[in-house]
Design an enzyme around this catalytic site. Sequence first.
Site, PDB file in Angstrom:
ATOM      1  N   ASN A  39       0.943  -1.251   0.037  1.00 47.54           N
ATOM      2  CA  ASN A  39      -0.039   0.052  -0.174  1.00 47.54           C
ATOM      3  C   ASN A  39       0.889   1.345   0.006  1.00 47.54           C
ATOM      4  O   ASN A  39       1.784   1.505   0.980  1.00 47.54           O
ATOM      5  CB  ASN A  39      -1.037   0.051   1.213  1.00 47.54           C
ATOM      6  CG  ASN A  39      -1.941   1.207   1.298  1.00 47.54           C
ATOM      7  OD1 ASN A  39      -1.359   2.307   1.118  1.00 47.54           O
ATOM      8  ND2 ASN A  39      -2.940   1.215   1.866  1.00 47.54           N
ATOM      9  N   GLU A  66      -3.874   1.729  -2.789  1.00 47.48           N
ATOM     10  CA  GLU A  66      -3.824   3.145  -2.459  1.00 47.48           C
ATOM     11  C   GLU A  66      -3.136   4.153  -3.544  1.00 47.48           C
ATOM     12  O   GLU A  66      -2.432   5.096  -3.170  1.00 47.48           O
ATOM     13  CB  GLU A  66      -3.725   3.629  -0.999  1.00 47.48           C
ATOM     14  CG  GLU A  66      -4.775   3.309  -0.205  1.00 47.48           C
ATOM     15  CD  GLU A  66      -4.831   4.181   1.024  1.00 47.48           C
ATOM     16  OE1 GLU A  66      -4.393   3.875   1.980  1.00 47.48           O
ATOM     17  OE2 GLU A  66      -5.308   5.532   1.087  1.00 47.48           O
ATOM     18  N   TYR A 138      -7.800  -4.067  -1.809  1.00 50.00           N
ATOM     19  CA  TYR A 138      -7.635  -2.860  -0.870  1.00 50.00           C
ATOM     20  C   TYR A 138      -9.172  -2.983  -0.100  1.00 50.00           C
ATOM     21  O   TYR A 138      -9.946  -2.432  -0.715  1.00 50.00           O
ATOM     22  CB  TYR A 138      -7.446  -1.526  -1.428  1.00 50.00           C
ATOM     23  CG  TYR A 138      -7.511  -0.499  -0.608  1.00 50.00           C
ATOM     24  CD1 TYR A 138      -6.854  -0.574   0.518  1.00 50.00           C
ATOM     25  CD2 TYR A 138      -8.110   0.682  -0.915  1.00 50.00           C
ATOM     26  CE1 TYR A 138      -6.757   0.388   1.501  1.00 50.00           C
ATOM     27  CE2 TYR A 138      -8.122   1.713   0.096  1.00 50.00           C
ATOM     28  CZ  TYR A 138      -7.402   1.664   1.199  1.00 50.00           C
ATOM     29  OH  TYR A 138      -7.443   2.625   1.987  1.00 50.00           O
ATOM     30  N   ASP A 179      -4.054  -4.828   1.195  1.00 53.20           N
ATOM     31  CA  ASP A 179      -4.335  -4.240   2.477  1.00 53.20           C
ATOM     32  C   ASP A 179      -5.599  -4.836   2.821  1.00 53.20           C
ATOM     33  O   ASP A 179      -6.459  -4.416   2.294  1.00 53.20           O
ATOM     34  CB  ASP A 179      -4.099  -2.672   2.102  1.00 53.20           C
ATOM     35  CG  ASP A 179      -4.558  -2.072   3.552  1.00 53.20           C
ATOM     36  OD1 ASP A 179      -4.854  -2.667   4.491  1.00 53.20           O
ATOM     37  OD2 ASP A 179      -4.577  -0.893   3.451  1.00 53.20           O
ATOM     38  N   ASN A 181      -7.047  -4.258   5.903  1.00 48.45           N
ATOM     39  CA  ASN A 181      -7.468  -3.542   7.085  1.00 48.45           C
ATOM     40  C   ASN A 181      -7.896  -4.410   7.900  1.00 48.45           C
ATOM     41  O   ASN A 181      -8.920  -4.273   8.676  1.00 48.45           O
ATOM     42  CB  ASN A 181      -8.380  -2.435   6.633  1.00 48.45           C
ATOM     43  CG  ASN A 181      -7.952  -1.133   6.045  1.00 48.45           C
ATOM     44  OD1 ASN A 181      -6.963  -0.569   6.758  1.00 48.45           O
ATOM     45  ND2 ASN A 181      -8.192  -0.690   4.888  1.00 48.45           N
ATOM     46  N   ASP A 279       2.975   4.769   4.976  1.00 46.68           N
ATOM     47  CA  ASP A 279       2.695   4.221   6.115  1.00 46.68           C
ATOM     48  C   ASP A 279       2.839   2.850   6.242  1.00 46.68           C
ATOM     49  O   ASP A 279       2.638   2.169   7.263  1.00 46.68           O
ATOM     50  CB  ASP A 279       1.535   4.932   6.761  1.00 46.68           C
ATOM     51  CG  ASP A 279       0.356   5.161   5.922  1.00 46.68           C
ATOM     52  OD1 ASP A 279       0.354   4.611   5.011  1.00 46.68           O
ATOM     53  OD2 ASP A 279      -0.751   5.663   6.199  1.00 46.68           O
ATOM     54  N   HIS A 280       2.663   2.064   4.897  1.00 46.41           N
ATOM     55  CA  HIS A 280       2.741   0.709   4.971  1.00 46.41           C
ATOM     56  C   HIS A 280       3.961   0.162   4.095  1.00 46.41           C
ATOM     57  O   HIS A 280       4.791   0.985   3.657  1.00 46.41           O
ATOM     58  CB  HIS A 280       1.673   0.077   4.024  1.00 46.41           C
ATOM     59  CG  HIS A 280       0.223   0.241   4.244  1.00 46.41           C
ATOM     60  ND1 HIS A 280      -0.611  -0.842   4.868  1.00 46.41           N
ATOM     61  CD2 HIS A 280      -0.411   1.398   4.353  1.00 46.41           C
ATOM     62  CE1 HIS A 280      -1.654  -0.141   5.164  1.00 46.41           C
ATOM     63  NE2 HIS A 280      -1.864   1.294   4.831  1.00 46.41           N
TER      64      HIS A 280
END
EC number: 3.1.11.2
Length: 289
Positions: A39, A66, A138, A179, A181, A279-280
């Site tokens: 991501n 993303e 995602y 991702d 989540n 951030d990933h």
Amino acid sequence: MRPPPAAAAPASRLNDHLIARSTPSFKKVALPVKIATWNVNSIRQREGHVLSWLERNQPDILLLQEIKCETAAFPAQAFAKLGYQAEAVGQKAYNGVAVLSRVPFEVTQRTLPGLPPDDAQARYIEIRALNTIIGNLYLPNGNSGGEAGYAYKLGWMEHLAQHAASLLAAGEDLILAGDYNVCPTEEDYAPGALPPEDALLRPETRARFRSLLWLGLTDAVRAMRPSGQIYTFWDYQAGAWPRDRGLRIDHALLSSRMAERLIEALPDRMERDQPQPSDHVPVIISFEP
DNA sequence: ATGTCTTCCCGCGGAAGA
């Protein structure tokens, strides 16, 4: 450094095989198949990071999430220069997924089957490559939009499970990566990194993740390391990275034959130390050829 | 809970999402 061409080298029975292995006209030694998921939190902000990472890591296939750009704005030419063909499913501002591959592939889906036809969120692309179906996803975060937003996440997970079940029933070898989540267990986030009611760890979320595993899919990272703290995401806020307050939310689920071929599966933690990182971090999965 | 980042726009800072 490349050794001299075989013709110019002095004939030596002893090192003939070495020359053969490194000379392009000979068949390459079979290397592991390397697939990664990442991501990137905007491909336009992270194009340089991705190019540099590809050069250093040489995956066969990289799945991106993303990308945060419309399909036509995906910088495919930059990756073509490194030998990667790109296929993107994007939308304005949010979401967006893409596949980069240096092996031949065909796109098999550009949306997750089962979603309403008017669903405009760019969250799924699927290819067939190396005789394997590779789904790049995602999954909705589920923390915004109130209960309706959370219900959308759960519905999305149910459609994913149905689609996975139908691919497995058809006998396909399958990798579902991206991702998610989802922090599957209490070991998959640092204490205090999330409030207890967060959508990434609610019981209904985890139950749907487990329903994917119950189809017979294997969590690649946990197959290699059944316990211990392994994170793939650290929030930009509150010093999450220097304090190692991360989450494990980027996963690769494997059908049985792919799990049998699994060699290694690990996040590339150090990518989080790059300047202006996502951030990933990437998660790399290697298979026997 | 929020010390950040990215996007968008009716922008010239703030909302929204993560």
